[in-house]
Write a protein that holds these residues in place. Structure first.
Motif, PDB file in Angstrom:
ATOM      1  N   GLY A 122      -0.649  10.121  14.751  1.00 18.80           N
ATOM      2  CA  GLY A 122      -0.376  11.405  14.123  1.00 18.80           C
ATOM      3  C   GLY A 122       0.025  11.342  12.662  1.00 18.80           C
ATOM      4  N   ARG A 123      -0.111  10.227  12.039  1.00 18.89           N
ATOM      5  CA  ARG A 123       0.286  10.085  10.640  1.00 18.89           C
ATOM      6  C   ARG A 123      -0.929   9.766   9.781  1.00 18.89           C
ATOM      7  N   SER A 124      -0.883  10.250   8.573  1.00 20.79           N
ATOM      8  CA  SER A 124      -1.898   9.846   7.599  1.00 20.79           C
ATOM      9  C   SER A 124      -1.182   9.118   6.467  1.00 20.79           C
ATOM     10  N   PHE A 125      -1.855   8.162   5.909  1.00 19.38           N
ATOM     11  CA  PHE A 125      -1.258   7.327   4.870  1.00 19.38           C
ATOM     12  C   PHE A 125      -2.118   7.404   3.618  1.00 19.38           C
ATOM     13  N   GLU A 126      -1.446   7.531   2.488  1.00 23.13           N
ATOM     14  CA  GLU A 126      -2.162   7.630   1.221  1.00 23.13           C
ATOM     15  C   GLU A 126      -1.312   7.028   0.111  1.00 23.13           C
ATOM     16  N   VAL A 127      -1.950   6.245  -0.720  1.00 17.89           N
ATOM     17  CA  VAL A 127      -1.337   5.735  -1.944  1.00 17.89           C
ATOM     18  C   VAL A 127      -2.299   6.096  -3.063  1.00 17.89           C
ATOM     19  N   LYS A 128      -1.898   7.024  -3.920  1.00 22.38           N
ATOM     20  CA  LYS A 128      -2.787   7.513  -4.979  1.00 22.38           C
ATOM     21  C   LYS A 128      -3.002   6.486  -6.076  1.00 22.38           C
ATOM     22  N   ASP A 129      -1.940   5.841  -6.495  1.00 24.29           N
ATOM     23  CA  ASP A 129      -2.019   4.866  -7.585  1.00 24.29           C
ATOM     24  C   ASP A 129      -1.238   3.618  -7.173  1.00 24.29           C
ATOM     25  N   TRP A 130      -1.946   2.555  -6.853  1.00 18.92           N
ATOM     26  CA  TRP A 130      -1.318   1.343  -6.340  1.00 18.92           C
ATOM     27  C   TRP A 130      -0.417   0.671  -7.372  1.00 18.92           C
ATOM     28  N   LYS A 131      -0.818   0.714  -8.633  1.00 18.31           N
ATOM     29  CA  LYS A 131       0.021   0.078  -9.661  1.00 18.31           C
ATOM     30  C   LYS A 131       1.335   0.836  -9.836  1.00 18.31           C
ATOM     31  N   THR A 132       1.288   2.155  -9.763  1.00 19.84           N
ATOM     32  CA  THR A 132       2.515   2.949  -9.843  1.00 19.84           C
ATOM     33  C   THR A 132       3.391   2.693  -8.624  1.00 19.84           C
ATOM     34  N   ALA A 133       2.767   2.660  -7.447  1.00 19.01           N
ATOM     35  CA  ALA A 133       3.520   2.397  -6.210  1.00 19.01           C
ATOM     36  C   ALA A 133       4.187   1.030  -6.282  1.00 19.01           C
ATOM     37  N   LYS A 134       3.463   0.037  -6.804  1.00 18.75           N
ATOM     38  CA  LYS A 134       4.023  -1.305  -6.960  1.00 18.75           C
ATOM     39  C   LYS A 134       5.210  -1.280  -7.921  1.00 18.75           C
ATOM     40  N   SER A 135       5.055  -0.576  -9.041  1.00 20.94           N
ATOM     41  CA  SER A 135       6.130  -0.499 -10.031  1.00 20.94           C
ATOM     42  C   SER A 135       7.370   0.189  -9.466  1.00 20.94           C
ATOM     43  N   GLN A 136       7.145   1.258  -8.715  1.00 17.95           N
ATOM     44  CA  GLN A 136       8.280   1.979  -8.129  1.00 17.95           C
ATOM     45  C   GLN A 136       9.017   1.109  -7.116  1.00 17.95           C
ATOM     46  N   LEU A 137       8.263   0.415  -6.259  1.00 16.12           N
ATOM     47  CA  LEU A 137       8.925  -0.459  -5.286  1.00 16.12           C
ATOM     48  C   LEU A 137       9.636  -1.614  -5.974  1.00 16.12           C
ATOM     49  N   SER A 138       9.079  -2.100  -7.054  1.00 16.12           N
ATOM     50  CA  SER A 138       9.741  -3.150  -7.825  1.00 16.12           C
ATOM     51  C   SER A 138      11.071  -2.647  -8.370  1.00 16.12           C
ATOM     52  N   MET A 139      11.047  -1.427  -8.930  1.00 16.95           N
ATOM     53  CA  MET A 139      12.265  -0.834  -9.479  1.00 16.95           C
ATOM     54  C   MET A 139      13.305  -0.602  -8.386  1.00 16.95           C
ATOM     55  N   PHE A 140      12.896   0.015  -7.280  1.00 19.79           N
ATOM     56  CA  PHE A 140      13.846   0.306  -6.206  1.00 19.79           C
ATOM     57  C   PHE A 140      14.397  -0.979  -5.593  1.00 19.79           C
ATOM     58  N   GLY A 141      13.541  -1.996  -5.422  1.00 21.38           N
ATOM     59  CA  GLY A 141      14.005  -3.284  -4.904  1.00 21.38           C
ATOM     60  C   GLY A 141      14.996  -3.937  -5.851  1.00 21.38           C
ATOM     61  N   GLY A 142      14.758  -3.821  -7.153  1.00 18.43           N
ATOM     62  CA  GLY A 142      15.689  -4.364  -8.138  1.00 18.43           C
ATOM     63  C   GLY A 142      17.026  -3.649  -8.123  1.00 18.43           C
ATOM     64  N   ILE A 143      16.990  -2.330  -8.005  1.00 16.06           N
ATOM     65  CA  ILE A 143      18.235  -1.556  -7.919  1.00 16.06           C
ATOM     66  C   ILE A 143      18.990  -1.931  -6.654  1.00 16.06           C
ATOM     67  N   PHE A 144      18.264  -2.054  -5.547  1.00 16.06           N
ATOM     68  CA  PHE A 144      18.867  -2.446  -4.268  1.00 16.06           C
ATOM     69  C   PHE A 144      19.585  -3.788  -4.416  1.00 16.06           C
ATOM     70  N   ALA A 145      18.922  -4.769  -5.007  1.00 13.61           N
ATOM     71  CA  ALA A 145      19.523  -6.093  -5.200  1.00 13.61           C
ATOM     72  C   ALA A 145      20.718  -6.020  -6.148  1.00 13.61           C
ATOM     73  N   LEU A 146      20.579  -5.256  -7.233  1.00 13.28           N
ATOM     74  CA  LEU A 146      21.677  -5.117  -8.193  1.00 13.28           C
ATOM     75  C   LEU A 146      22.904  -4.487  -7.549  1.00 13.28           C
ATOM     76  N   LEU A 147      22.689  -3.488  -6.700  1.00 12.52           N
ATOM     77  CA  LEU A 147      23.825  -2.864  -6.012  1.00 12.52           C
ATOM     78  C   LEU A 147      24.585  -3.890  -5.178  1.00 12.52           C
ATOM     79  N   TRP A 148      23.865  -4.789  -4.507  1.00 12.01           N
ATOM     80  CA  TRP A 148      24.551  -5.799  -3.689  1.00 12.01           C
ATOM     81  C   TRP A 148      25.274  -6.828  -4.555  1.00 12.01           C
ATOM     82  N   VAL A 149      24.761  -7.109  -5.736  1.00 18.80           N
ATOM     83  CA  VAL A 149      25.481  -8.000  -6.656  1.00 18.80           C
ATOM     84  C   VAL A 149      26.773  -7.322  -7.125  1.00 18.80           C
ATOM     85  N   ILE A 150      26.682  -6.027  -7.464  1.00 22.44           N
ATOM     86  CA  ILE A 150      27.875  -5.276  -7.870  1.00 22.44           C
ATOM     87  C   ILE A 150      28.897  -5.262  -6.732  1.00 22.44           C
TER      88      ILE A 150
END
Length: 157
Positions: A122-150
């Motif tokens: 029952g789900r559909s999956f779509e990624v419009k721009d893979w490079k943007t999606a990659k950049s966003q996940l990179s940013m969120f993963g970095g913030i996630f890691a930084l929060l744990w360092v803090i």
């Protein structure tokens, strides 16, 4: 004695669960993009990293739960603002993981056709721009890691 046990469990769960989920969130987006570009081995790795993020992410909730338990074993901790801040940051980190990182990873893995059939129903999956999606996940993963360092720094103040 109970405080020592809870501190041991708190540190142990942080090492066992936060380490792998942090590595997985910081590596997934690279492998997913490679899989999108045709690298089948990277597809398998991306699927595994998504599972690690999802599973260990949920298990990592034990870290702040044990942190709160520690505060109940010793009333001196209630007056220390650094522990309250650490708990607040861990809630933010966990929310980032649950509401932004895992769903975006699921979208990418879904588009790659690597989810189990029960996860696709029952789900559909779509990624419009893979490079943007990659950049966003990179940013969120970095913030996630930084929060744990803090949070780690706050634990040692």
């Amino acid at each position: 004695m109970m405080t020592t046990i809870f501190i041991f469990l708190h540190v142990l769960t942080a090492i066992l669960f936060l380490g792998p989920v942090t590595v997985a969130t910081s590596s997934f987006h690279v492998r997913a993009l490679e899989a999108h570009e045709g690298n089948t081995r990277s597809g398998s790795v991306a699927k595994l990293l998504h599972r690690i993020t999802n599973t260990y992410g949920m298990l990592s909730m034990l870290v702040p739960i044990l942190g709160v338990a520690i505060m109940f074993t010793n009333t001196d901790y209630w007056s220390m603002g650094n522990f309250h801040a650490a708990i607040g940051f861990s809630v933010v980190a966990w929310a980032l993981l649950i509401f932004l990182i895992i769903p975006r990873q699921r979208q990418m893995v879904g588009v790659l056709g690597l989810l189990d059939p029960e996860e696709v129903e029952g789900r559909s999956f779509e990624v419009k721009d893979w490079k943007t999606a990659k950049s966003q996940l990179s940013m969120f993963g970095g913030i996630f890691a930084l929060l744990w360092v803090i949070i780690l720094l706050l634990m040692f103040l």
